[in-house]
Enzyme design. Structure first.
Site, PDB file in Angstrom:
ATOM      1  N   PRO A 213      -4.668   0.893  18.534  1.00 29.08           N
ATOM      2  CA  PRO A 213      -4.737   0.329  17.219  1.00 29.08           C
ATOM      3  C   PRO A 213      -4.690   0.890  15.887  1.00 29.08           C
ATOM      4  O   PRO A 213      -4.548   0.688  15.108  1.00 29.08           O
ATOM      5  CB  PRO A 213      -5.441  -1.196  16.786  1.00 29.08           C
ATOM      6  CG  PRO A 213      -6.671  -1.030  17.953  1.00 29.08           C
ATOM      7  CD  PRO A 213      -5.998   0.670  18.993  1.00 29.08           C
TER       8      PRO A 213
ATOM      9  N   LYS B 289       0.416   0.031  15.035  1.00 26.79           N
ATOM     10  CA  LYS B 289       2.345  -0.211  15.304  1.00 26.79           C
ATOM     11  C   LYS B 289       2.285  -0.963  16.322  1.00 26.79           C
ATOM     12  O   LYS B 289       3.874  -1.757  16.637  1.00 26.79           O
ATOM     13  CB  LYS B 289       2.169   1.415  16.344  1.00 26.79           C
ATOM     14  CG  LYS B 289       2.849   2.593  15.661  1.00 26.79           C
ATOM     15  CD  LYS B 289       3.801   2.396  14.453  1.00 26.79           C
ATOM     16  CE  LYS B 289       3.741   3.000  13.766  1.00 26.79           C
ATOM     17  NZ  LYS B 289       3.702   2.246  11.999  1.00 26.79           N
TER      18      LYS B 289
ATOM     19  N   TYR C  14       3.967   6.675   9.713  1.00 24.03           N
ATOM     20  CA  TYR C  14       2.612   5.923  10.022  1.00 24.03           C
ATOM     21  C   TYR C  14       3.599   4.660   8.790  1.00 24.03           C
ATOM     22  O   TYR C  14       3.512   2.885   9.050  1.00 24.03           O
ATOM     23  CB  TYR C  14       1.764   6.138   9.188  1.00 24.03           C
ATOM     24  CG  TYR C  14       0.949   4.928   8.404  1.00 24.03           C
ATOM     25  CD1 TYR C  14      -0.356   4.769   9.851  1.00 24.03           C
ATOM     26  CD2 TYR C  14       1.191   4.027   7.590  1.00 24.03           C
ATOM     27  CE1 TYR C  14      -1.258   4.322   9.479  1.00 24.03           C
ATOM     28  CE2 TYR C  14      -0.744   2.891   7.195  1.00 24.03           C
ATOM     29  CZ  TYR C  14      -1.284   3.618   8.442  1.00 24.03           C
ATOM     30  OH  TYR C  14      -2.358   2.185   8.534  1.00 24.03           O
TER      31      TYR C  14
ATOM     32  N   HIS D  73       0.945  -1.884  -0.106  1.00 18.93           N
ATOM     33  CA  HIS D  73       0.218  -0.201   0.492  1.00 18.93           C
ATOM     34  C   HIS D  73       0.971   1.010   0.369  1.00 18.93           C
ATOM     35  O   HIS D  73       1.568   1.125   0.682  1.00 18.93           O
ATOM     36  CB  HIS D  73      -1.307  -0.327   0.990  1.00 18.93           C
ATOM     37  CG  HIS D  73      -2.230  -0.686   0.955  1.00 18.93           C
ATOM     38  ND1 HIS D  73      -3.358  -0.500   1.373  1.00 18.93           N
ATOM     39  CD2 HIS D  73      -2.643  -2.175   0.441  1.00 18.93           C
ATOM     40  CE1 HIS D  73      -4.194  -2.018   1.710  1.00 18.93           C
ATOM     41  NE2 HIS D  73      -3.556  -2.528   0.748  1.00 18.93           N
TER      42      HIS D  73
ATOM     43  N   TYR E   3      -9.268   5.647   6.252  1.00 15.45           N
ATOM     44  CA  TYR E   3      -9.232   5.899   8.214  1.00 15.45           C
ATOM     45  C   TYR E   3     -10.327   6.941   8.283  1.00 15.45           C
ATOM     46  O   TYR E   3     -10.401   8.044   7.697  1.00 15.45           O
ATOM     47  CB  TYR E   3      -8.689   6.123   9.322  1.00 15.45           C
ATOM     48  CG  TYR E   3      -7.225   5.861   9.689  1.00 15.45           C
ATOM     49  CD1 TYR E   3      -6.295   5.234   8.340  1.00 15.45           C
ATOM     50  CD2 TYR E   3      -7.148   5.064  10.627  1.00 15.45           C
ATOM     51  CE1 TYR E   3      -5.421   4.092   8.391  1.00 15.45           C
ATOM     52  CE2 TYR E   3      -6.390   4.012  10.471  1.00 15.45           C
ATOM     53  CZ  TYR E   3      -5.010   3.397   9.528  1.00 15.45           C
ATOM     54  OH  TYR E   3      -4.262   2.812  10.139  1.00 15.45           O
TER      55      TYR E   3
HETATM   56  P1  RFL Z   1       0.982 -11.662  21.835  1.00 19.00           P
HETATM   57  O1  RFL Z   1       0.887 -11.350  20.219  1.00 19.00           O
HETATM   58  O2  RFL Z   1      -0.418 -10.950  22.783  1.00 19.00           O
HETATM   59  O3  RFL Z   1       1.441 -13.289  22.213  1.00 19.00           O
HETATM   60  C1  RFL Z   1       1.895 -13.262  23.308  1.00 19.00           C
HETATM   61  C2  RFL Z   1       2.097 -14.711  23.771  1.00 19.00           C
HETATM   62  O4  RFL Z   1       2.453 -15.033  25.030  1.00 19.00           O
HETATM   63  C3  RFL Z   1       1.258 -16.510  25.519  1.00 19.00           C
HETATM   64  N1  RFL Z   1       1.261 -15.986  26.965  1.00 19.00           N
HETATM   65  C4  RFL Z   1       2.249 -17.129  27.814  1.00 19.00           C
HETATM   66  N2  RFL Z   1       2.545 -18.035  26.867  1.00 19.00           N
HETATM   67  C5  RFL Z   1       3.191 -18.816  27.984  1.00 19.00           C
HETATM   68  N3  RFL Z   1       3.203 -18.140  29.521  1.00 19.00           N
HETATM   69  C6  RFL Z   1       2.615 -17.150  30.469  1.00 19.00           C
HETATM   70  N4  RFL Z   1       2.039 -17.097  31.380  1.00 19.00           N
HETATM   71  C7  RFL Z   1       1.852 -16.368  28.684  1.00 19.00           C
HETATM   72  N5  RFL Z   1       0.583 -15.574  29.149  1.00 19.00           N
HETATM   73  C8  RFL Z   1       0.817 -15.044  27.761  1.00 19.00           C
HETATM   74  C9  RFL Z   1       0.017 -16.364  24.554  1.00 19.00           C
HETATM   75  O5  RFL Z   1      -0.936 -16.950  24.582  1.00 19.00           O
HETATM   76  C10 RFL Z   1       0.676 -15.416  23.668  1.00 19.00           C
HETATM   77  O6  RFL Z   1       0.298 -16.383  22.755  1.00 19.00           O
HETATM   78  O7  RFL Z   1       2.492 -10.313  21.840  1.00 19.00           O
HETATM   79  P2  RFL Z   1       3.874 -10.208  21.029  1.00 19.00           P
HETATM   80  O8  RFL Z   1       3.811 -11.412  20.346  1.00 19.00           O
HETATM   81  O9  RFL Z   1       3.921  -9.151  21.680  1.00 19.00           O
HETATM   82  O10 RFL Z   1       3.167  -9.757  19.689  1.00 19.00           O
HETATM   83  C11 RFL Z   1       2.223  -8.253  19.495  1.00 19.00           C
HETATM   84  C12 RFL Z   1       1.274  -8.278  18.994  1.00 19.00           C
HETATM   85  O11 RFL Z   1       0.059  -9.403  18.895  1.00 19.00           O
HETATM   86  C13 RFL Z   1      -0.077  -7.138  19.225  1.00 19.00           C
HETATM   87  O12 RFL Z   1       1.165  -6.302  19.463  1.00 19.00           O
HETATM   88  C14 RFL Z   1      -0.436  -6.394  17.387  1.00 19.00           C
HETATM   89  O13 RFL Z   1      -1.703  -6.856  17.379  1.00 19.00           O
HETATM   90  C15 RFL Z   1      -1.748  -5.364  17.710  1.00 19.00           C
HETATM   91  N6  RFL Z   1      -2.234  -4.670  16.594  1.00 19.00           N
HETATM   92  C16 RFL Z   1      -1.949  -4.640  15.693  1.00 19.00           C
HETATM   93  N7  RFL Z   1      -0.487  -4.063  15.566  1.00 19.00           N
HETATM   94  C17 RFL Z   1      -0.181  -2.820  14.680  1.00 19.00           C
HETATM   95  O14 RFL Z   1       1.434  -3.485  14.023  1.00 19.00           O
HETATM   96  N8  RFL Z   1      -0.617  -2.906  13.143  1.00 19.00           N
HETATM   97  C18 RFL Z   1      -2.003  -3.231  13.176  1.00 19.00           C
HETATM   98  O15 RFL Z   1      -2.528  -3.660  12.095  1.00 19.00           O
HETATM   99  C19 RFL Z   1      -2.777  -4.122  14.523  1.00 19.00           C
HETATM  100  N9  RFL Z   1      -4.280  -3.941  14.440  1.00 19.00           N
HETATM  101  C20 RFL Z   1      -3.270  -4.995  16.916  1.00 19.00           C
HETATM  102  C21 RFL Z   1      -4.087  -4.147  15.235  1.00 19.00           C
HETATM  103  C22 RFL Z   1      -3.862  -5.308  18.058  1.00 19.00           C
HETATM  104  C23 RFL Z   1      -5.800  -5.082  18.145  1.00 19.00           C
HETATM  105  N10 RFL Z   1      -5.768  -5.658  19.668  1.00 19.00           N
HETATM  106  C24 RFL Z   1      -7.085  -7.236  19.182  1.00 19.00           C
HETATM  107  C25 RFL Z   1      -5.877  -5.717  20.605  1.00 19.00           C
HETATM  108  C26 RFL Z   1      -5.661  -4.379  15.861  1.00 19.00           C
HETATM  109  C27 RFL Z   1      -6.468  -5.491  17.104  1.00 19.00           C
HETATM  110  C28 RFL Z   1      -7.902  -5.314  16.906  1.00 19.00           C
HETATM  111  C1  PHB Z   2      -6.110  -4.015  10.254  1.00 15.86           C
HETATM  112  O1  PHB Z   2      -6.216  -4.459   9.264  1.00 15.86           O
HETATM  113  O2  PHB Z   2      -6.602  -5.451  11.703  1.00 15.86           O
HETATM  114  C2  PHB Z   2      -5.888  -2.583  10.408  1.00 15.86           C
HETATM  115  C3  PHB Z   2      -5.601  -1.945  10.298  1.00 15.86           C
HETATM  116  C4  PHB Z   2      -5.033  -0.676  10.488  1.00 15.86           C
HETATM  117  C5  PHB Z   2      -5.242  -0.543  11.674  1.00 15.86           C
HETATM  118  C6  PHB Z   2      -5.586  -1.361  12.877  1.00 15.86           C
HETATM  119  C7  PHB Z   2      -6.189  -2.407  12.219  1.00 15.86           C
HETATM  120  O3  PHB Z   2      -4.927   0.654  12.190  1.00 15.86           O
END
Ligand code: RFL
Ligand code: PHB
Length: 390
Positions: A293, A297, A385, A72, A201
């Site tokens: 989100p 980031k 971004y 993108h 957005y």
């Molecule tokens: P995770 O993915 O939470 O993984 C942690 C893992 O640790 C396990 N765990 C344990 N294991 C052993 N013992 C314990 N006591 C434990 N406790 C937990 C868990 O089961 C899990 O498997 O952390 P990690 O690896 O640091 O990754 C971070 C990302 O997952 C997170 O920052 C992103 O998903 C955030 N996020 C977004 N980030 C982006 O860069 N771009 C995006 O577009 C974006 N969109 C989003 C998002 C997060 C969202 N939510 C659901 C909060 C959109 C949403 C809606």
């Molecule tokens: C997504 O596709 O899940 C998404 C994209 C952009 C954002 C957050 C989530 O800022």
């Protein structure tokens, strides 16, 4: 049992670190609390910075990402019935982002790990890091009713916000900084073509909405909702109606609706724990920080933490130098705080705050106008971004 590194958590940060270490012959065990199926069922991030893509390429597992990831060059902001394009590519001096689901990335990294026979223990209960303030740290866990102990050189706490690693640190050794926002995001995934080829957005008096995607045939949409909203209150029809109300008419008319196959609500918060290193325990990703989100980031910060930690471990094992390990926390935190600032700013800019004063609303409208009409303001947005340099 003895390993060089024990990684707690098999999310993107744990898997990326595990694979990079494996590639240079450093032996790491991953301990994951949940089942593999559960980890793979979580729908989360979608936007990858070039640095994140580069790190995945360095694992040797970017085949599907390179083939299927959507490049993108811009995003749109929509408000007052109008759409405004921000040309990320041009404004950032040639950078772009790649849209590829975190779920797919996790599946690729897990498959790569299995293919080389590197070990992950799923459903590891009561995982606990010990002795990380000494030179002989170890981790205990229970699996199949049996308690195990793994001695190691280093522990990587990649276990997310609710993990044990950060909580295992004595309260006096850690400082936390936090802000929660008085709303959540209700997200929906459906097998329908996206409304536009770029992300939209949208800021509307009824609240924020985001049009994103996972592929040319799969859409990911979000609408701002109350913090205590329940997903059961949202039929697909109600979601589609609300989404369309918040978009300019041409975009609303172009929305293809269909049955959802995932719907969930996430709260929004900013959180940072300092430092990110405690002796031989290193926090990585969501274990150390959370961003709302809006700036896309979270996953990208997890990747930059992994980059710094991987380089530090490579230096330690290759050159017996602890310089990178000593620099890990300040290096990672400098980048984390910039992403925290950007995500906070995007959140303030685009959401309806229930208690906003008329003055605050005027300033927000002015800022939206400024960022979509001033090249300098748009360039600052674009620079953040697409991702600040490591
Ligand atoms: P995770 O993915 O939470 O993984 C942690 C893992 O640790 C396990 N765990 C344990 N294991 C052993 N013992 C314990 N006591 C434990 N406790 C937990 C868990 O089961 C899990 O498997 O952390 P990690 O690896 O640091 O990754 C971070 C990302 O997952 C997170 O920052 C992103 O998903 C955030 N996020 C977004 N980030 C982006 O860069 N771009 C995006 O577009 C974006 N969109 C989003 C998002 C997060 C969202 N939510 C659901 C909060 C959109 C949403 C809606
Ligand atoms: C997504 O596709 O899940 C998404 C994209 C952009 C954002 C957050 C989530 O800022």
């Amino acid at each position: 049992m003895r390993r060089q590194v024990v990684i707690i958590g098999s999310g993107p940060s744990g898997l990326l670190l595990g694979q990079l270490l494996h590639r240079i012959g450093i032996d790491a065990l991953i301990l994951e609390r949940s089942s593999k199926e559960h980890v793979l069922s979580r729908v989360r991030a979608g936007v990858l910075e070039e640095g994140t893509v580069g790190l995945v390429r360095a694992t040797g597992l970017a085949g599907r990402l390179d083939a299927q990831g959507l490049r993108h060059d811009g995003i749109e902001f929509a408000f007052d019935g109008q759409r405004h394009r921000i040309d990320l590519h041009e404004l950032s001096g040639g950078k772009r982002v790649v849209v590829y689901g975190q779920t797919e990335l996790t599946a690729d990294l897990m498959a790569g790990r299995e293919a080389v026979g590197a070990e992950t223990v799923y459903e590891a209960a009561d995982v606990m890091p010990h002795g990380f303030d000494t030179d002989t740290p170890y981790v205990t866990y229970v699996h199949g009713g049996v308690t195990h102990r793994v001695d190691c050189d280093f522990i990587a706490g990649c276990d997310g916000y609710h993990g044990i690693s950060r909580r295992a640190v004595p309260a006096g050794a850690i400082s936390t900084f936090e802000r929660s926002y008085p709303f959540g995001w209700l997200g929906l995934l459906a097998e329908v073509p996206p409304v536009s080829h770029e992300l939209i957005y949208a800021s509307h008096p009824r609240g924020f909405a985001l049009c994103s995607m996972r592929s040319p045939t799969r859409s990911r949409y979000y609408v701002q909702c109350d913090g205590d909203e329940k997903v059961e209150n949202w039929s697909d029809q109600r979601f589609w109606d609300e989404l369309r109300r918040r978009l300019p008419a041409d975009a609303a008319d172009a929305v293809t609706t269909g049955p959802s196959f995932e719907k969930s609500i996430a709260g929004l918060r900013s959180f940072v724990a300092e430092p990110m290193r405690f002796g031989r325990l290193f926090l990585c990703g969501d274990a150390a920080h959370i961003v709302p989100p809006t700036g896309a980031k979270g996953l990208n910060l997890a990747a930059s933490d992994v980059h710094y930690l991987f380089e530090a471990l490579r230096e330690f094992y290759g050159e017996r130098s602890a310089a990178g390990l000593d620099a890990y926390s300040p290096r990672a935190l400098a980048r984390v705080w910039k992403a925290v600032r950007f995500s906070w700013w995007m959140t303030l800019l685009l959401h309806r705050f229930p208690d906003a004063s008329p003055f605050a609303e005027k300033l927000r409208a002015t800022e939206l106008d400024y960022v979509t009409t001033s090249r300098h303001a748009a360039a600052a947005l674009a620079e953040n971004y697409v991702g600040l340099p490591y």
